[in-house]
Design an enzyme around this catalytic site. Structure first.
Site, short mmCIF file in Angstrom:
data_model
loop_
_atom_site.label_atom_id
_atom_site.label_comp_id
_atom_site.label_asym_id
_atom_site.label_seq_id
_atom_site.Cartn_x
_atom_site.Cartn_y
_atom_site.Cartn_z
N ALA A 33 47.91 40.59 31.62
CA ALA A 33 47.45 41.51 30.81
C ALA A 33 46.95 41.45 29.42
CB ALA A 33 48.95 42.33 30.54
N HIS A 267 27.92 39.44 44.35
CA HIS A 267 27.65 40.92 44.25
C HIS A 267 26.44 41.17 45.01
CE1 HIS A 267 30.80 40.17 40.93
NE2 HIS A 267 29.93 39.61 40.26
#
Length: 790
Positions: A33, A267
């Site tokens: 986080a 990607h």
């Protein structure tokens, strides 16, 4: 706290009434986080999710987690949360309330030990019990390095799963392995803790609005696209991601992965699948979409060394030396630029080049998918008299503009001389004006241009899809492994290939321009060369070693040059034979060595007299001809399907008769020998190509073989020490009748046997290759430097 937040939101009219709130509670746990990805994108994405779904009937809590201790971790996390922003169209008052509530619903946890996970689970259960809420599900977002996945997965599975009836969604960030083997290992570890439907592998490009719209665009415009979305109308497809930044600060990652693993394998391949896959009957059925993607991936033709061009910006070496504490003599072959030619064997796309390109330290930052159509029109009017926008002589293209560059926004562009596309008005709006802008050499007025009504960050889109359980925006285990199976052979083949150095930015000029030549890629401009040690002789200074090997002519070069020379010599032999008798009888052996020769002949020798050539097999494995293990299958895949040779001039060995494989009673060897005797004068082939096994075998004649080493039989059945054991083969007697025999030996693994064979006499029982000695023909050895010199 949760009850106070819910009451406040209800009072402000942001929530439905308590009676309507029956969907339960969702706990979102963000691991890592306080890391960069969380700071830049993930917390903002979670806040966007909260803003979008606060009135959906679910309640939320957000749990930031990291290894950092409670107080410093809490401070780091809340410093990020205080900077969260609302989109411009959000009312300031509502934004302020939502942000305040989001902060109150967020808390930090140190998750380091098994006990920490147990405590987190207990806190979630106590909170829900106190608030009288039913648990709907839990999201665990792994924004941590992949080496930590397995331990975290074990802790979640053992002590932090939601109760029965509630779902679990585990979100994983790339890289998902380094190659096929490592991806398989990581997948196996994760599968032991989570079910497939619980795992969401993120490729953030699938959240880019232009990329995410490729399939809907194809679906909504089928009427126009069906006739032209195929090899007969598409000239080429470009999938490009250019960056101006370099790898500084990320060299530890880049040295391990490089540009192909970082960008192309994931990607750009995902964008490629959206373009090439067949449309499912129903786009909303996730399973159908994923299955069509998998089929498209499996239809791609295998990549080879010459499928790619590689570059590395010049300052990369110093960045690596500085950041990884490497010495001045450290040399990195990691590519920071790559162009790769991908081709599909599907009926729709066969022959269409797909160019995947990405690099760092380039001249601009831009990403796009460009489909360029063939233009068969010829306009007799002068250009000044034509309708500029709709002229049929202008380029015809569809562009999914991912972002940045000249437009600086996601967009879909369709040439006006193609069709006006159907676009969903709720999410895409037509753009007019900006006549000064040009895209691919054409003014914007030549296109129908659409941009998103509301731009969304890719992570916000993907986090929303995770919440809704939309698996088609994520990478399944099966698709992941299929992708690595496609890319790993190329990565292995270029692992030691030095990339072209480029200065970076606009100074690159045309140094990285490349072109397609006979199914391969090559840079168009010659690389500037500086001779570092002009007083030293390097192996590459010597083009060819011409001498003798076992009293026969020897040709030795680096492998690529050797294959080129061999192909030229085969063509010369063919032309001589055709000039003399009108036919050329060529017998080819199997295995991996001749594959490069087959490809060279198919791609570079267009004047080869294939129409007058008969192709025979020197040996064959006793498997069906459609089996990938079959020598004929390899010959067909790498040569026959690419040349125009008459069907009746191809002579596969009859290993499969009466639905049986190589049964002596079926007489396959006699049939082949009779066919040879009928078509080949005196059963004397113009040219026989052989290889050399590490045990000294050639064709399928193995040491101490019962058949083929002695006697006059032309074709025999033999036994191989490795599977598949049964083989059919030319005998030494038949091989030695040939006018010419070429023996191709390549690779460092053949060095020991090459050295041994160079010293022995004629002992075919021990070394079958030593029995090759044409009675009235010529034997030539083609041995590369690695096999000859080690």
């Amino acid at each position: 706290m949760l009850r106070r937040v819910l009451c406040t939101m209800f009072f402000m009219g942001a929530l439905p009434s308590p009676a309507e709130m029956s969907q339960g509670h969702i706990s979102v746990v963000l691991l890592g986080a306080t890391g960069d990805l969380a700071k830049k994108y993930l917390w903002q994405g979670l806040f966007q999710l909260y803003m979008d779904q606060v009135s959906s009937g679910h309640s939320f809590t957000f749990h930031g987690a990291a290894l950092t201790a409670l107080e410093p971790g809490q401070k780091l996390m809340f410093d990020v949360l205080k900077k969260l922003a609302c989109p411009p169209d959000e009312a300031p008052d509502r934004c302020a309330v939502l942000k305040d509530q989001f902060l109150k619903l967020s808390q930090y946890h140190q998750l380091k030990t098994a006990e920490n996970y147990t405590v987190l689970n207990r806190e979630i259960e106590v909170l829900l019990r106190q608030e009288g809420l039913k648990e709907a599900g839990r999201i665990f977002y792994f924004s941590v390095p992949p080496f930590a996945y397995t331990e975290i997965a074990r802790h979640i599975n053992s002590s932090c799963r939601p109760p029965p009836g509630a779902w679990l969604r585990v979100v994983l960030e790339k890289p998902f392995g380094h190659d096929l083997e490592s991806a398989q290992q990581l997948a196996a570890e994760l599968t032991s803790f989570f079910r497939e439907e619980e795992m969401y592998r993120v490729d953030h490009y699938l959240g880019k609005q232009a990329v995410a719209h490729i399939l809907p665009f194809r679906d909504q415009n089928q009427e126009f696209l069906d006739p032209i979305w195929n090899r007969h109308h598409v000239e080429r497809v470009e999938i490009v991601l250019k960056e101006v930044v370099d790898a500084k600060g990320r060299t530890s990652f880049y040295e391990q992965y490089g540009v192909i693993r970082d960008v192309l394998q994931n990607h750009l391949t995902e964008a490629l699948m959206f373009l090439t896959m067949e449309l499912p009957a129903n786009l909303s059925r996730t399973e159908e979409v994923l299955q069509c993607k998998l089929q498209a991936l499996r239809s791609l033709r295998g990549l080879e060394k010459h499928s790619a061009v590689l570059g590395q910006y010049q300052a990369y070496a110093s960045h690596v030396q500085e950041e990884l504490k490497k010495g001045q003599d450290y040399v990195s072959t990691t590519p920071t630029f790559a162009g790769v030619l991908v081709q599909s064997d599907s009926l729709r796309w066969e022959g269409v080049p797909f160019l995947l390109t990405s690099g760092k330290a380039l001249d601009e930052r831009v990403g796009y998918v460009r489909v360029l159509f063939k233009n068969r029109a010829y306009c007799t009017q002068s250009e000044t008299l034509r309708d500029a926008g709709h002229s049929q002589c202008k380029a015809k293209q569809i562009i999914f503009y991912i972002g940045h560059g000249a437009l600086n926004t996601p967009a879909v562009l369709v040439s006006r001389n193609l069709f006006r596309p159907v676009m969903p008005k709720s999410s895409w709006r037509e753009v007019v004006g900006q006549p000064e802008l040009h895209v691919f050499g054409q003014p914007l007025s030549d296109y129908y241009v659409y941009s998103p009504v509301k731009e969304r960050d890719a992570y916000s889109v993907l986090i929303s899809n995770i919440y809704h359980g939309r698996k088609d925006f994520f990478i399944t285990t099966e698709n992941l492994l299929a992708s690595w199976a496609f890319w790993t052979p190329l990565l292995n083949s270029i692992s030691r290939q030095p990339p072209r150095l480029y200065p970076g930015g606009v100074e690159n000029q045309n140094l990285l321009d490349f072109e397609m030549v006979s199914g391969e890629l090559a840079f168009t401009a010659a690389e500037p060369v500086e001779l570092l040690h002009p007083d030293r002789s390097m192996p590459s200074d010597f083009k060819t070693i011409q001498s003798k090997f076992r009293q026969s002519p020897l040709v030795s070069m680096w492998s690529e040059d050797l294959i080129s020379q061999l192909a030229s010599d085969v063509e010369k032999a063919a032309n001589r034979a055709v000039a003399g008798s009108g036919q050329f009888h060529l017998a080819l052996s199997g295995g991996s060595s001749p594959v490069a020769l087959f490809q060279r002949l198919a791609r570079h020798h267009y004047a080869f007299p294939w129409r007058h050539t008969h192709i025979w097999l020197v040996d064959e494995r006793c498997v069906p001809l459609t089996d990938p293990e079959s020598n004929f299958f390899s010959l067909h895949s790498h040569l026959l399907q690419s040349i125009r040779v008459p069907y009746f001039n191809v002579h596969p060995m009859p290993v499969h008769l009466n639905q049986r494989l190589c049964v002596e009673e079926d007489g396959g060897t006699e049939l082949y020998a009779k066919e040879i005797a009928a078509l080949v004068a005196n059963s004397s082939f113009d040219l026989v190509l052989l290889g050399l096994g590490t045990d000294g075998h050639t064709a399928s004649l193995f040491p101490d073989s019962e058949n083929g080493l002695e006697g006059t039989r032309a074709v025999v059945l033999t036994e191989s020490p490795v599977k598949p054991h049964q083989r059919m083969s030319f005998s030494l007697s038949l091989i030695n009748k040939a006018r010419q025999v070429f023996v191709l030996v390549m690779g460092k693994g053949k060095h020991d046997i090459t050295t041994q064979i160079s010293r022995v006499g004629r002992q075919p029982r021990k070394w079958p290759i030593s029995g090759v000695s044409p009675s009235s023909g010529q034997l030539v050895w083609y041995v590369d430097y690695e096999a000859l010199l080690g």
